[in-house]
Design a protein around this motif. Sequence first.
Motif, short mmCIF file in Angstrom:
data_model
loop_
_atom_site.label_atom_id
_atom_site.label_comp_id
_atom_site.label_asym_id
_atom_site.label_seq_id
_atom_site.Cartn_x
_atom_site.Cartn_y
_atom_site.Cartn_z
N LEU A 63 -5.21 1.10 -8.61
CA LEU A 63 -4.96 0.78 -7.20
C LEU A 63 -3.46 0.79 -6.98
CD1 LEU A 63 -5.91 -0.29 -4.39
CD2 LEU A 63 -5.64 -2.60 -5.34
N TYR A 64 -3.03 1.46 -5.89
CA TYR A 64 -1.62 1.54 -5.53
C TYR A 64 -1.45 1.09 -4.09
CZ TYR A 64 -1.34 4.82 -9.48
OH TYR A 64 -1.40 5.41 -10.72
N ARG A 65 -0.25 0.58 -3.80
CA ARG A 65 0.14 0.35 -2.41
C ARG A 65 1.38 1.19 -2.13
NH1 ARG A 65 1.97 -4.42 -2.61
NH2 ARG A 65 0.14 -5.71 -2.07
N GLN A 66 1.43 1.77 -0.94
CA GLN A 66 2.57 2.62 -0.60
C GLN A 66 3.70 1.77 -0.05
OE1 GLN A 66 1.94 5.74 2.42
NE2 GLN A 66 3.10 7.10 1.07
N ASP A 67 4.90 2.00 -0.55
CA ASP A 67 6.09 1.32 -0.03
C ASP A 67 6.44 1.98 1.30
OD1 ASP A 67 8.84 0.84 0.61
OD2 ASP A 67 9.16 0.15 -1.44
N PRO A 68 6.40 1.25 2.41
CA PRO A 68 6.59 1.90 3.72
C PRO A 68 7.98 2.47 3.93
CG PRO A 68 6.39 -0.49 3.97
CD PRO A 68 6.15 -0.20 2.52
N SER A 69 8.98 1.97 3.22
CA SER A 69 10.33 2.51 3.45
C SER A 69 10.60 3.74 2.60
CB SER A 69 11.39 1.43 3.20
OG SER A 69 11.12 0.73 2.01
N THR A 70 10.03 3.83 1.40
CA THR A 70 10.31 4.99 0.54
C THR A 70 9.12 5.95 0.43
OG1 THR A 70 9.51 3.90 -1.46
CG2 THR A 70 11.83 3.58 -0.90
N SER B 231 -1.04 -6.06 4.62
CA SER B 231 -1.29 -4.85 5.41
C SER B 231 -0.51 -3.69 4.80
CB SER B 231 -0.82 -5.04 6.85
OG SER B 231 -1.56 -6.05 7.46
N GLY B 232 -1.08 -2.52 4.90
CA GLY B 232 -0.36 -1.36 4.37
C GLY B 232 -1.30 -0.23 4.04
#
Lengths: 120, 127
Positions: B37-44, B72-73
């Motif tokens: 499971l991954y979460r995306q970094d919204p700035s990079t 959230s993301g």
Amino acid sequence: MMAAAESGPLTTHVLNTADGVPAARMALSLHRLDSRLMIWTMLSVGTTNKDGRCPGLISRETFTPGMYKLRFETGSYWDSLGQTSFYPYVEVVFTISEPEQRFHLPLLMSRFSYSTYRGS
Amino acid sequence: RNKQSWIIAMAGSPSPLTTHVLNTAMGVPGSNMSLSLYRQDPSTNAWNLITTGTTNDDGRCPGLITKQSFTSGVYKMHFETAQYWASMGETCFYPHVEIVFTINDPGQKYHIPLLLSRFSYSTYRGS
């Protein structure tokens, strides 16, 4: 007169299963993995027609064995219909070892589900 | 004290995000499949790994994320599908399956199943 058959070794068909219609005007792109550099190279980009199809994704000559990815801009599609979607995009990654065959990769999707299969 | 109650005691509340892998070709759970499971970094836009795991006998993988971490993301579940089929001596059209999804309301529960054969797969948002 027969309509032009959908030629090319790789085809797709996007269906909006929520509304029971083809998913027209969805942007999509085809990529191949460069296995030496381990990066994706975009081969073609297009938009589905009113039948949800996108002819001319790749020619027989270019269709070599390897790992490919079809990316469907599902989030933008639903956005253009004024709706949200659980999936910002859908990427289907697949391996082609026999490029002389025909591969039909449909995407059946709603705002909260999708499925795909290898057809011919 | 049996093992199950120990696991529940150690894990605290269950993960708000769950998955379930089904092998639709054979009519069995997809057990022993590696996933992450991954979460995306919204700035990079980079993907940050949250968890790796392996499905159990029932095709499930508890403890994917804690309630506190579930913000959230944009998230991604990555399933090692070809590796799974290879362990049974079969090929798979899909080297892996990645499902990217947006969480706007982390207070809800999200169930992301994967129904899989060698030449097809499907997923949906459950709860």
